[in-house]
Design an enzyme around this catalytic site. Structure first.
Site, PDB file in Angstrom:
ATOM      1  N   LYS A  16       0.825  -1.212   0.000  1.00  0.00           N
ATOM      2  CA  LYS A  16       0.000   0.000   0.000  1.00  0.00           C
ATOM      3  C   LYS A  16       0.862   1.267   0.000  1.00  0.00           C
ATOM      4  O   LYS A  16       0.436   2.315  -0.479  1.00  0.00           O
ATOM      5  CB  LYS A  16      -0.934   0.025   1.219  1.00  0.00           C
ATOM      6  CG  LYS A  16      -1.828  -1.196   1.382  1.00  0.00           C
ATOM      7  CD  LYS A  16      -2.894  -1.270   0.301  1.00  0.00           C
ATOM      8  CE  LYS A  16      -3.974  -2.304   0.603  1.00  0.00           C
ATOM      9  NZ  LYS A  16      -3.521  -3.714   0.506  1.00  0.00           N
TER      10      LYS A  16
HETATM   11  C1  LIG Z   1      -4.044  -4.860  -0.068  1.00  0.00           C
HETATM   12  C2  LIG Z   1      -3.179  -6.066  -0.132  1.00  0.00           C
HETATM   13  C3  LIG Z   1      -3.356  -7.056  -1.122  1.00  0.00           C
HETATM   14  C4  LIG Z   1      -4.491  -7.026  -2.115  1.00  0.00           C
HETATM   15  O1  LIG Z   1      -4.375  -5.981  -3.034  1.00  0.00           O
HETATM   16  P1  LIG Z   1      -5.635  -5.498  -3.911  1.00  0.00           P
HETATM   17  O2  LIG Z   1      -5.186  -4.314  -4.648  1.00  0.00           O
HETATM   18  O3  LIG Z   1      -6.717  -5.198  -2.893  1.00  0.00           O
HETATM   19  O4  LIG Z   1      -6.022  -6.626  -4.780  1.00  0.00           O
HETATM   20  C5  LIG Z   1      -2.459  -8.126  -1.169  1.00  0.00           C
HETATM   21  N1  LIG Z   1      -1.454  -8.225  -0.261  1.00  0.00           N
HETATM   22  C6  LIG Z   1      -1.260  -7.308   0.706  1.00  0.00           C
HETATM   23  C7  LIG Z   1      -0.143  -7.492   1.671  1.00  0.00           C
HETATM   24  C8  LIG Z   1      -2.101  -6.181   0.807  1.00  0.00           C
HETATM   25  O5  LIG Z   1      -1.897  -5.278   1.787  1.00  0.00           O
END
Ligand SMILES: *Cc1c(COP(=O)(O)O)cnc(C)c1O
Length: 495
Positions: free
Chosen positions: A111
């Site tokens: 993120k």
């Molecule tokens: C948010 C997240 C995901 C999923 O990503 P999306 O964009 O929601 O598909 C996968 N792995 C981690 C560690 C995340 O924080």
């Protein structure tokens, strides 16, 4: 470039407006009217550039209203990353499997790739839109988004951020990351209830005219930092180009050669960015969509029927524990040839019946681009163990779900030797207990001991900021009820 709503094509806004508004008023998501096309030469030019410049080039194509200086200021957010390459590509298995590590940012999950850039894009958007002088971000989080948003927006001028998390519903490390976050403009509060309760309460606050009026009286408008905001998606497109450029640079591929990407998927934001990269001309072979036991996307990609009527499962990859993948709507819009009435109809069916289904020819287009697989809990643990014992590569449970999907892809596509990039979304230390268990090591009771045990077992250095978490003072001990969120924000005034 204009952005149109997926549910009503007659609504068109500029890039800064789409970032500032987050969501279209009738509930649709903003999508670019066209995709900037890149030639093989332009992709090749990225080889000589550092990550920040690569990212600025990709962003520039989507954000024509932003000056070069503004884009440079936005990507300067990557200075907070601990790895000099920001998003390094690491060889894992033989000559063909690589991990694209997106977790070297301050909160150790992917993120950060977007949320270290969004704050600058948003404050520039506010200026360009002549909006209220100040903005307040409200976030309901099940973990990673809240920590990354707090870190990204901390001490951002004219911006405040309030994050609400379910009391008892996040991991110990995630909670500590939030409640110890410094910054004069950050506020954090636990909510009595689960994530859905917190999310609904925040949505109500967004919908409350009275709340908006009280804030506007002080020159403050509300905004969201969740993954449907275009300002979060656009920075994610860049790392697919960057990974491809790294393979070119290392002479693992020649210009135009296909590369497959395997993405652990929840809200469909990360993998959608890969799809957009493909539409821009990046030679992507298959997009491998990896699900955990909440395998609603797997079923959708197999059958063309999206059916959210099923039990929610808690897994070791909690950031993928999602039954409504919001960003899928943007893919549907492309599959439907940008027919917003069709998308609106599917979304209305999802709302009323919990399901919708594609026509067979729409389905065929989907199949051409995507491969899908899902991993249950024991397959996820096996993937962690196998990657560590066979390749000396330690991965977190989210990444392991994608690793499992790569094995499934290989088994069904014998003879396809194109490189595969596994998108690695979190540091294994963020999920130490589950990783230890997968390696067959006994799991201590508390989180700090788990991190130390994982460090002893693997010899890989524990990121300093995670190790220090347990010594930092708790700055945000508050807890409130779901119906108290608006009052809590008004009395705690982040901005
Ligand atoms: C948010 C997240 C995901 C999923 O990503 P999306 O964009 O929601 O598909 C996968 N792995 C981690 C560690 C995340 O924080």
């Amino acid at each position: 470039m204009r952005y149109r709503s997926t549910r009503d094509s007659s609504i068109a806004v500029s890039a800064p407006q789409s970032i500032y508004q987050g969501l279209s008023p009738e509930g649709g998501l903003f999508v670019p009217e066209s995709f900037p096309r890149w030639t093989a030469e332009e992709i090749g030019e990225l080889c000589g550039l550092p990550y920040r410049s690569r990212a600025a080039r990709v962003l520039g194509g989507y954000l024509p209203e932003y000056t070069q200086a503004e884009l440079q200021q936005a990507v300067a957010g990557y200075a907070a990353f601990s790895h000099p390459d920001v998003a390094p590509l690491v060889r894992v298995g033989g000559d063909t499997v690589y991990a694209l590590e997106l977790w070297h940012g301050p909160t150790h999950a992917f993120k950060d790739m977007a949320l270290q850039v969004l704050p600058a894009l948003l404050s520039q958007a506010m200026r360009k839109c002549a909006a209220n002088a100040k903005v307040m971000i409200l976030v309901a989080t099940s973990g990673d988004t809240g920590t990354a948003a707090l870190n990204g927006f901390a001490d951002q001028p004219d911006t405040g951020i309030a994050v609400f998390y379910p009391d008892g519903g996040v991991s110990a490390a995630q909670r500590l990351q939030m409640v110890t976050q410094t910054g004069g403009n950050v506020r954090v509060c636990a909510v009595r209830g689960n994530f859905d309760d917190a999310q609904s309460a925040v949505k109500r606050a967004f919908g409350s005219a009275e709340f908006a009026r009280q804030l506007a009286g002080d020159g403050v408008s509300l905004s969201a930092a969740n993954s449907i905001n275009w300002g979060r998606l656009a920075p994610q497109i860049a790392y697919y180009f960057s990974a491809y450029a790294d393979l070119l640079k290392a002479r693992r591929i020649r210009p135009g050669d296909p590369v497959h990407f395997a993405v652990p998927t929840g809200n469909f934001g990360n993998i959608l960015a890969a799809y957009y990269a493909h539409r821009m001309g990046l030679p992507i072979g298959k997009l491998i969509c990896a699900s955990n036991a909440n395998n609603v996307l797997y079923d959708f990609l197999q059958t063309g029927s999206y059916d959210a009527r099923r039990d929610f499962r808690r897994t070791s990859s909690p950031s993928m524990d999602i039954l409504i993948s919001s960003n899928l709507e943007r893919l549907l819009y492309e599959l439907a040839d940008r027919d917003s009435a069709q998308v609106a109809e599917w979304m209305a069916q999802l709302q009323s019946d919990g399901r919708y289904a594609l026509s067979p020819d729409t389905m065929a287009r989907l199949k051409g681009q995507f491969f899908t697989a899902w991993a249950d809990e024991s397959q996820t643990a096996s993937a962690i163990r196998e990657a560590w014992s066979d390749h000396g590569y330690l991965m977190d449970p989210h990444t392991a779900v994608a690793w499992h999907a790569v094995n499934a892809f290989r088994a069904e596509n014998v003879g396809d030797n194109a490189p595969i990039v596994v998108v690695s979304t979190a540091s294994p230390y963020k999920f130490s207990a589950d990783v230890l268990a997968a390696l067959g090591v006994s799991v201590p009771d508390d989180e700090q001991a788990c991190m130390r045990a994982l460090e002893r077992t693997t010899g890989l250095p524990l990121p300093q900021s995670l190790g220090e978490l347990f010594r930092r003072p708790v700055l945000h001990p508050d807890i409130c009820g779901c119906d108290e969120i608006e009052n809590w924000v008004l009395t705690h005034r982040p901005v």
